[in-house]
Design a protein around this motif. Structure first.
Motif, PDB file in Angstrom:
ATOM      1  N   GLU A 252       0.842  -1.158  -0.006  1.00 39.58           N
ATOM      2  CA  GLU A 252       0.109  -0.090   0.032  1.00 39.58           C
ATOM      3  C   GLU A 252       1.009   1.331   0.028  1.00 39.58           C
ATOM      4  N   CYS A 253       2.036   1.233   0.872  1.00 43.75           N
ATOM      5  CA  CYS A 253       2.688   2.372   1.030  1.00 43.75           C
ATOM      6  C   CYS A 253       3.640   2.738  -0.377  1.00 43.75           C
ATOM      7  N   HIS A 254       3.956   1.533  -1.001  1.00 41.06           N
ATOM      8  CA  HIS A 254       4.934   1.599  -2.060  1.00 41.06           C
ATOM      9  C   HIS A 254       3.931   2.176  -3.396  1.00 41.06           C
ATOM     10  N   ARG A 255       2.527   1.824  -3.540  1.00 37.00           N
ATOM     11  CA  ARG A 255       1.899   2.622  -4.390  1.00 37.00           C
ATOM     12  C   ARG A 255       1.528   4.015  -4.126  1.00 37.00           C
ATOM     13  N   ILE A 256       1.654   4.226  -2.967  1.00 30.60           N
ATOM     14  CA  ILE A 256       1.355   5.817  -2.729  1.00 30.60           C
ATOM     15  C   ILE A 256       2.803   6.600  -2.770  1.00 30.60           C
ATOM     16  N   LEU A 257       3.858   5.888  -2.492  1.00 35.13           N
ATOM     17  CA  LEU A 257       4.992   6.650  -2.952  1.00 35.13           C
ATOM     18  C   LEU A 257       5.224   7.021  -4.376  1.00 35.13           C
ATOM     19  N   VAL A 258       4.779   5.850  -5.103  1.00 37.33           N
ATOM     20  CA  VAL A 258       5.058   5.977  -6.759  1.00 37.33           C
ATOM     21  C   VAL A 258       3.978   6.738  -7.375  1.00 37.33           C
ATOM     22  N   ARG A 259       2.507   6.676  -6.929  1.00 37.56           N
ATOM     23  CA  ARG A 259       1.753   7.566  -7.756  1.00 37.56           C
ATOM     24  C   ARG A 259       0.550   8.076  -6.822  1.00 37.56           C
ATOM     25  N   GLY A 260       0.787   8.171  -5.483  1.00 38.96           N
ATOM     26  CA  GLY A 260      -0.313   8.911  -4.583  1.00 38.96           C
ATOM     27  C   GLY A 260      -1.235   8.011  -4.078  1.00 38.96           C
ATOM     28  N   GLY A 261      -2.191   8.724  -3.336  1.00 37.54           N
ATOM     29  CA  GLY A 261      -3.557   7.950  -2.685  1.00 37.54           C
ATOM     30  C   GLY A 261      -3.236   8.209  -1.348  1.00 37.54           C
ATOM     31  N   VAL A 262      -4.227   7.485  -0.643  1.00 39.50           N
ATOM     32  CA  VAL A 262      -4.310   7.594   0.679  1.00 39.50           C
ATOM     33  C   VAL A 262      -4.673   6.190   1.294  1.00 39.50           C
ATOM     34  N   PHE A 263      -4.043   5.972   2.443  1.00 37.73           N
ATOM     35  CA  PHE A 263      -4.388   4.804   3.076  1.00 37.73           C
ATOM     36  C   PHE A 263      -5.069   4.791   4.587  1.00 37.73           C
ATOM     37  N   LEU A 264      -6.105   4.131   4.803  1.00 36.67           N
ATOM     38  CA  LEU A 264      -6.878   4.112   5.984  1.00 36.67           C
ATOM     39  C   LEU A 264      -7.080   2.832   6.819  1.00 36.67           C
ATOM     40  N   TYR A 265      -6.331   2.892   7.929  1.00 44.17           N
ATOM     41  CA  TYR A 265      -6.486   1.582   9.003  1.00 44.17           C
ATOM     42  C   TYR A 265      -6.984   2.368  10.213  1.00 44.17           C
ATOM     43  N   PRO A 266      -8.401   2.961  10.265  1.00 43.95           N
ATOM     44  CA  PRO A 266      -8.444   3.518  11.574  1.00 43.95           C
ATOM     45  C   PRO A 266      -8.901   2.808  12.840  1.00 43.95           C
ATOM     46  N   SER A 267      -9.181   3.169  13.777  1.00 44.14           N
ATOM     47  CA  SER A 267      -9.543   2.518  15.054  1.00 44.14           C
ATOM     48  C   SER A 267     -11.253   2.491  14.634  1.00 44.14           C
ATOM     49  N   ASP A 268     -11.916   1.493  15.211  1.00 45.01           N
ATOM     50  CA  ASP A 268     -13.194   1.243  15.090  1.00 45.01           C
ATOM     51  C   ASP A 268     -13.978   0.859  16.127  1.00 45.01           C
ATOM     52  N   ARG A 269     -15.271   0.450  16.343  1.00 43.76           N
ATOM     53  CA  ARG A 269     -15.650  -0.204  17.276  1.00 43.76           C
ATOM     54  C   ARG A 269     -15.863  -1.469  17.635  1.00 43.76           C
ATOM     55  N   ARG A 270     -15.109  -2.352  17.112  1.00 45.49           N
ATOM     56  CA  ARG A 270     -14.898  -3.574  17.294  1.00 45.49           C
ATOM     57  C   ARG A 270     -14.029  -3.860  18.737  1.00 45.49           C
ATOM     58  N   ARG A 271     -14.333  -5.044  19.260  1.00 49.27           N
ATOM     59  CA  ARG A 271     -13.488  -5.369  20.397  1.00 49.27           C
ATOM     60  C   ARG A 271     -11.923  -5.344  20.077  1.00 49.27           C
TER      61      ARG A 271
END
Length: 355
Positions: A252-271
């Protein structure tokens, strides 16, 4: 004309500066170990059952055979370098090597190991930190003194960071705190060569990466951001977006370094997910430094990852990074106590993921 080797670049950078030479030596040792791992990954099943489960790591996750091999190889690389202690995502506690050495090394030996058998890109992530002056005394105490001490530095204090991605090409992304560079492994010689001297993440993007299977657990700021992207030209953004999800952080990071974008792994309501799932010391800090040195940005949603004070070695954190304008927008959604947007059919209040 042959492209400069990693050794050439490190030698030029470190010339006449002993402290830099120690970092350069450590990076070179990590790169050599990564080249060996790349060979195993390229051989796949011919190298044995690399994806076979062999144990459970400190995180309670299944440890694969290649996880174990990579961890051992990078520990050996650290032991041959001016490294005081080695911390690995696969180990309960740091390993003391040379208490008087100037550096600390934190490594995720094999990111994305669930992808080993499916031939999807996996990788190694590393962070080089300064050892504190009192490290010899801490090392003598061992145990909790190391678990809660020298490695718990905010990411902005890193001296260098990088990752190696084992894919169709084996590439090394590296920052020495003067921009971000990409190197490609020349398989014929086993040498990493400089292929992109200065990476720049585009400020704007039309791509985002998130696991939408978790959408029903998201908090409003993330849900609203994704709804706005999915609404496309008819929505509040007035433009179409593409969604990506590889389930491999380095990919995911390599794609963003090469051509941009945004990656999201947020907190959420699961235990177990309320503080996020990716590790601050081993993953979020080094990736954030790489991205920010390339002109991108990173955040928990509320503050820069590089400003977070670690509380313990295996701490998890919400992790969002990529093109700067998107990070600013996501932080704005988190700052708004009542984020709202037009509802897309997919994620609307009565859409496919809402009753």
């Amino acid at each position: 004309m042959m492209k400069p080797s990693l050794d050439d670049v490190l030698a030029d950078w470190a010339a006449g500066v002993p402290a830099r030479a120690e970092i350069a030596r450590t990076v070179a040792a990590l790169a050599a170990a990564a080249a060996e791992i790349a060979g195993l990954v390229a051989d796949g099943p011919l190298a044995g059952a690399l994806g076979a489960a062999v144990a459970e790591n400190v995180q309670g996750e299944v440890q694969k055979e290649l996880d174990r091999i990579a961890d051992d190889r990078f520990l050996a690389a650290a032991a041959a370098s001016p490294v005081a202690a080695f911390a690995s995502e696969e180990r309960d506690h740091p390993v003391v090597l040379d208490p008087r050495a100037p550096l600390l090394l934190a490594v995720d030996p094999l990111d994305g190991s669930s992808n080993i058998d499916t031939n999807v890109s996996i990788g190694t992530i590393f962070s080089i930190l300064p050892a504190p002056p009192d490290f010899p005394a801490l090392a003598a105490e061992a145990g909790a003194a190391l678990e809660h001490g020298p490695f718990l530095q905010p990411g902005r204090g890193q001296l260098a960071a990088g990752y190696v991605i084992y894919g169709p090409q084996t590439a090394l992304a590296l920052t020495l705190r003067a921009g971000t560079m990409l190197f490609t492994l020349d398989r014929r010689s086993g040498t990493f060569r400089l292929t992109t001297p200065s990476v720049r993440v585009p400020e704007r993007t039309h791509e985002f990466a998130i696991n939408t299977a978790n959408s029903r657990h998201w908090d409003d700021p993330i849900r609203v951001y994704v709804e706005d992207c999915l609404a496309g030209e008819e929505g509040p953004r007035g433009e179409n977006f593409n969604m990506r999800w590889i389930a491999s952080l380095v990919a995911e990071c390599h794609r963003i370094l090469v051509r941009g974008g945004v990656f999201l792994y947020p907190s959420d309501r699961r235990r177990g997910y309320h503080e996020g799932r990716l590790r601050l010391v081993y993953e979020a800090n080094p990736i954030s430094l790489l991205v920010e040195e390339a002109g991108g940005a990173s955040t928990t949603g509320e503050v820069s990852i590089l400003h977070v004070e670690p509380r313990h070695l295996h701490q998890r954190v919400p992790f969002i990074f990529g093109s700067k304008t998107e990070i600013e927008r996501i932080e704005h959604h988190h700052a708004d106590p009542h984020p709202h947007s037009e509802r897309s059919p997919l994620f609307g209040r009565r859409g496919l993921f809402r009753a």
